[in-house]
Design a protein around this motif. Structure first.
Motif, PDB file in Angstrom:
ATOM      1  N   VAL A  67       0.836  -1.205   0.000  1.00 31.39           N
ATOM      2  CA  VAL A  67       0.000   0.000   0.000  1.00 31.39           C
ATOM      3  C   VAL A  67       0.869   1.253   0.000  1.00 31.39           C
ATOM      4  O   VAL A  67       0.704   2.161  -0.804  1.00 31.39           O
ATOM      5  N   THR A  68       1.835   1.261   0.906  1.00 30.92           N
ATOM      6  CA  THR A  68       2.672   2.458   1.029  1.00 30.92           C
ATOM      7  C   THR A  68       3.944   2.377   0.201  1.00 30.92           C
ATOM      8  O   THR A  68       4.624   3.377  -0.004  1.00 30.92           O
ATOM      9  N   HIS A  69       4.266   1.165  -0.230  1.00 31.73           N
ATOM     10  CA  HIS A  69       5.505   0.929  -0.974  1.00 31.73           C
ATOM     11  C   HIS A  69       6.738   1.266  -0.138  1.00 31.73           C
ATOM     12  O   HIS A  69       7.766   1.670  -0.661  1.00 31.73           O
ATOM     13  N   LYS A  70       6.586   1.120   1.128  1.00 30.77           N
ATOM     14  CA  LYS A  70       7.731   1.314   2.010  1.00 30.77           C
ATOM     15  C   LYS A  70       8.008   0.002   2.715  1.00 30.77           C
ATOM     16  O   LYS A  70       7.107  -0.816   2.886  1.00 30.77           O
ATOM     17  N   PRO A  71       9.237  -0.178   3.152  1.00 29.18           N
ATOM     18  CA  PRO A  71       9.506  -1.324   4.006  1.00 29.18           C
ATOM     19  C   PRO A  71       8.583  -1.276   5.210  1.00 29.18           C
ATOM     20  O   PRO A  71       8.278  -0.203   5.731  1.00 29.18           O
ATOM     21  N   LYS A  72       8.143  -2.423   5.621  1.00 28.01           N
ATOM     22  CA  LYS A  72       7.097  -2.435   6.646  1.00 28.01           C
ATOM     23  C   LYS A  72       7.544  -1.830   7.959  1.00 28.01           C
ATOM     24  O   LYS A  72       6.728  -1.395   8.753  1.00 28.01           O
ATOM     25  N   ASN A  73       8.843  -1.822   8.239  1.00 29.28           N
ATOM     26  CA  ASN A  73       9.317  -1.230   9.491  1.00 29.28           C
ATOM     27  C   ASN A  73       9.744   0.217   9.294  1.00 29.28           C
ATOM     28  O   ASN A  73      10.424   0.780  10.119  1.00 29.28           O
ATOM     29  N   ASP A  74       9.335   0.779   8.186  1.00 31.81           N
ATOM     30  CA  ASP A  74       9.827   2.110   7.855  1.00 31.81           C
ATOM     31  C   ASP A  74       9.000   3.220   8.480  1.00 31.81           C
ATOM     32  O   ASP A  74       9.433   4.351   8.593  1.00 31.81           O
ATOM     33  N   THR A  75       7.818   2.883   8.881  1.00 32.96           N
ATOM     34  CA  THR A  75       6.919   3.908   9.383  1.00 32.96           C
ATOM     35  C   THR A  75       7.488   4.599  10.604  1.00 32.96           C
ATOM     36  O   THR A  75       7.547   5.814  10.703  1.00 32.96           O
ATOM     37  N   LEU A  76       7.933   3.785  11.562  1.00 33.68           N
ATOM     38  CA  LEU A  76       8.503   4.359  12.773  1.00 33.68           C
ATOM     39  C   LEU A  76       9.732   5.174  12.451  1.00 33.68           C
ATOM     40  O   LEU A  76       9.932   6.269  12.962  1.00 33.68           O
ATOM     41  N   LEU A  77      10.522   4.603  11.557  1.00 34.16           N
ATOM     42  CA  LEU A  77      11.773   5.253  11.216  1.00 34.16           C
ATOM     43  C   LEU A  77      11.543   6.657  10.699  1.00 34.16           C
ATOM     44  O   LEU A  77      12.203   7.611  11.096  1.00 34.16           O
TER      45      LEU A  77
END
Length: 389
Positions: free
Chosen positions: A124-134
């Motif tokens: 959905v976001t096309h980001k690594p799944k642990n990237d949100t916090l980062l």
DNA sequence: AACAAGTACAACCGCACCCAA
DNA sequence: ATTGGGTGCGGTTGTACTTGT
């Protein structure tokens, strides 16, 4: 409002189409055109509702549909456009010739989404799944915001383009529209394409109303501008095959190439032309179609921070002559450009990046770079050869 | 060979928008 | 301003096909 039922009439067939039905539908449309879909089934002797006929035609029977496996380039395009546009399948489909939105959607859901998930990337976001916090835990939020702005901008632009494709039969009215725009609305900024064909960067001329030289004073350094696409405004000038977005331009995407400085006045810029003209180069965002007109409302208060008496200006862009597949080519053939789209620093080779180019070459940008690289590498490798697939 | 599970994709559904009456 | 037909669009479902056991 109420809606008359379409497909729940008793006696109407549902489910898979038989070859006989296909033949009837094809024969009728070839001879008469589809006309009103609601009336078509009766005329064609089909026990189907009009909607079912329309879907069968648009998604399967149409002669200009390419079937079969998606190429690697097509996969790349889908992934990258999806990163920008989300589930706007029709907009994505405009960049995949002969593919239907339905086919692309199915391919995404059954193939690509799973691949990304296996790679540990949120489809959905096309980001690594642990990237949100980062990304939210440090000072990168501004960069994230800028990336989001660009995505929104591109989204709005592509959506507008999709509309234009659909309404291409109205293209012939573009000229009269532009004339009408400029003559009826004194606050109109008319963008006239001036690019050379084959270029991946659409170059636009912006023609300011001569009575408002103060609007020349565009602050390209604003780092706070955002872009909002407001589909509710699509009826503005809709009759002219235009799409309208409320756009607050991301300054980093704009570079003046006609006049050397954004603060130049009409006089300073020379008066060889009838009106003062500036040239905008949407570097790395070069997708245009022949003789199409895009109208966007520009919130002058934010997008053009120093504009004075214009709350809203309408920008009509006749985006002619540039390579129709410019953006696709850009995505597919120039990974650096892809990175520049994702890393928010428009112009790694340009210093007009507004706030986003704060020089610190943020880790977030690097992450995005790596993300795109990983996508490209993975897609480029044969799925059958990759242990990931 | 038979069955179950997984996969692919055509088709359907319902909502939203546009536009003409 | 309201209504309703026509259509586009995205999400979901149904089913045929494939693969594994």
């Amino acid at each position: 409002m109420g809606r008359s039922p379409c497909c729940d009439k008793v006696g109407l067939k549902k489910g898979p189409w038989t070859p006989e039905e296909d033949q009837k539908l094809l024969a009728y449309i070839e001879e008469h055109g589809h006309g009103s879909w609601r009336a078509l089934p009766t005329k064609a002797g089909l026990q189907r509702c009009g909607k079912s006929c329309r879907l069968r035609w648009t998604n399967y029977l149409r002669p200009d549909i390419k079937r079969g496996k998606f190429s690697l380039q097509e996969e790349q395009t889908i992934i990258q456009l999806h990163a920008l546009l989300g589930n706007r399948w029709s907009a994505i489909a405009t960049h995949l010739p002969k593919r239907t939105d339905n086919e692309i959607k199915n391919y995404w859901n059954t193939h690509l989404k799973k691949r990304l998930a296996k790679m540990g990337i949120d489809p959905v976001t096309h980001k690594p799944k642990n990237d949100t916090l980062l990304s939210s835990a440090d000072g990168h939020s501004k960069n994230v915001s800028n990336l989001s702005h660009m995505a929104q901008w591109e989204s709005a632009r592509l959506e507008a383009e999709a509309r234009l494709v659909r309404e291409s039969k109205l293209r012939s009215h573009s000229s009269s529209l532009l004339h009408q725009l400029t003559t009826t609305n004194p606050n109109t900024y008319v963008l006239v394409n001036s690019s050379s064909s084959g270029s991946t960067s659409a170059q636009l001329q912006i023609k300011w109303p001569s009575s408002n030289p103060s609007n020349n004073n565009i602050d390209l350094e604003s780092s706070t501008s955002t872009l909002n696409y407001n589909s509710d405004q699509t009826n503005v000038n809709n009759a002219s095959s235009s799409a309208v977005g409320s756009a607050i331009m991301k300054p980093a995407m704009i570079e003046f190439v006609g006049c050397s400085g954004s603060s130049e006045t009409k006089e300073e810029c020379g008066d060889k032309e009838e009106d003062w003209k500036s040239h905008l180069s949407f570097t790395s965002l070069g997708l245009v179609h022949d003789h199409q007109t895009i109208t966007m409302s520009m919130d002058a208060g934010s997008a053009w921070p120093t504009a004075t008496d214009h709350q809203v200006g309408y920008v009509a862009a006749d985006m002619a002559a540039a390579d129709q597949e410019g953006f696709t080519n850009l995505l597919l053939n120039n990974s650096d450009e892809v990175q520049s789209l994702s890393d928010g620093d428009h112009g790694g080779d340009s210093d007009n990046g507004g706030g986003s180019g704060s020089g610190s070459g943020s880790d977030y940008y690097e992450d995005n770079k790596h993300y795109w690289n990983s996508i490209l590498n993975l897609v480029n490798s044969s799925p059958s050869e990759s242990p990931l697939f």
